[in-house]
Design an enzyme around this catalytic site. Sequence first.
Site, short mmCIF file in Angstrom:
data_model
loop_
_atom_site.label_atom_id
_atom_site.label_comp_id
_atom_site.label_asym_id
_atom_site.label_seq_id
_atom_site.Cartn_x
_atom_site.Cartn_y
_atom_site.Cartn_z
N SER A 63 0.83 -1.20 0.00
CA SER A 63 0.00 0.00 0.00
C SER A 63 0.87 1.26 0.00
CB SER A 63 -0.97 0.00 1.18
OG SER A 63 -0.30 -0.20 2.40
N GLU A 64 1.99 1.24 0.71
CA GLU A 64 2.98 2.33 0.62
C GLU A 64 4.39 1.79 0.73
OE1 GLU A 64 -0.58 4.88 1.70
OE2 GLU A 64 0.22 3.01 2.55
N THR A 65 5.32 2.52 0.11
CA THR A 65 6.75 2.30 0.28
C THR A 65 7.37 3.62 0.70
OG1 THR A 65 6.83 0.52 -1.36
CG2 THR A 65 8.90 1.66 -0.90
N HIS A 91 1.96 3.54 8.80
CA HIS A 91 2.63 2.24 8.90
C HIS A 91 3.97 2.23 8.19
CE1 HIS A 91 1.28 1.14 4.80
NE2 HIS A 91 2.13 0.15 4.87
#
Length: 303
Positions: free
Chosen positions: A46-48, A79
């Site tokens: 979902s994110e990096t 997160h």
Amino acid sequence: MKEVIVYQIDSFTKEKFKGNPAGVVLNAESMTSEEMQLIARELNNSETAFVFRPDDPKENFDYHVRYFTPTTEVPSCGHATIAALYAKAQEDKLDSCTITIKTQIGILPIHIERENNDYLITMTQGKFELSPAFDTSITQRIVEALGLTMNDLDEKCPVQIASTGHSKVMIGIKNNMTLHHLTPDLTALTKLSKEIGCNGYFVFTFDIKEKDILTNGRMFAPAIGIAEDPVTGNANGPLGGYLIQNKIIETADSIFEFTGKQGEAINRIGNVKVRVSVKDNQPNIISITGNAVGVFRTIMDLK
């Protein structure tokens, strides 16, 4: 040859393959925005998070962090921040300390607590903001896009946007079983996101019988390439401010703390500890705390 070290970290859990996975690149100084986006797309989390030192050593922060979903850059991510600072602490074998990171929402303090050669990360989030509740027509469309009915809504919870830097629509519902079986229309949610100026929909309930857990939630953000986010710091943190400002939770103390659970429906359970400092009966400073666990570390060749 242009190489970067890439981590996969599961946040808000100590069990691999649970919680919320984030990619982390710690040595991103020489990377372009296009390369960051390509890596985020390749990892498909979902994110990096991409971490690099400031260009000018006189700048008053320790690291600059940028966040990318598989399709776009976003201003902040809970997160992925937990994951990035966990990876940094492990890589550098840090002792307990507080460092500052520059993000699109400002410079934020991050506390790293070392415990038995492991780490607990606390992120102070951005300024809390709460928009007016949506009118009945918009609320109805949001509810229908989520596969809910108006009768599913918790009457004490207005449907409105809350933010600590990356906004989410708060939707409180009565029943945990309803939450577990949600089947949202992702196309309809994407269309709505453009109209309301918010790309995330956080559905939560108090209908949970677990000791020390206040809420259970799910978060959908298809407009930025996230069908469902497993465990969302930028939803659970603003939820704390939302609960205080709307007087859904009454507290006589200057601190409101709770634990939010998320990810159950997709078998990626994680817990977010939320702390809200309360000033003049209003939310002031919001922070989130989480564990993390490393899944892998690899070297990626960009050329």
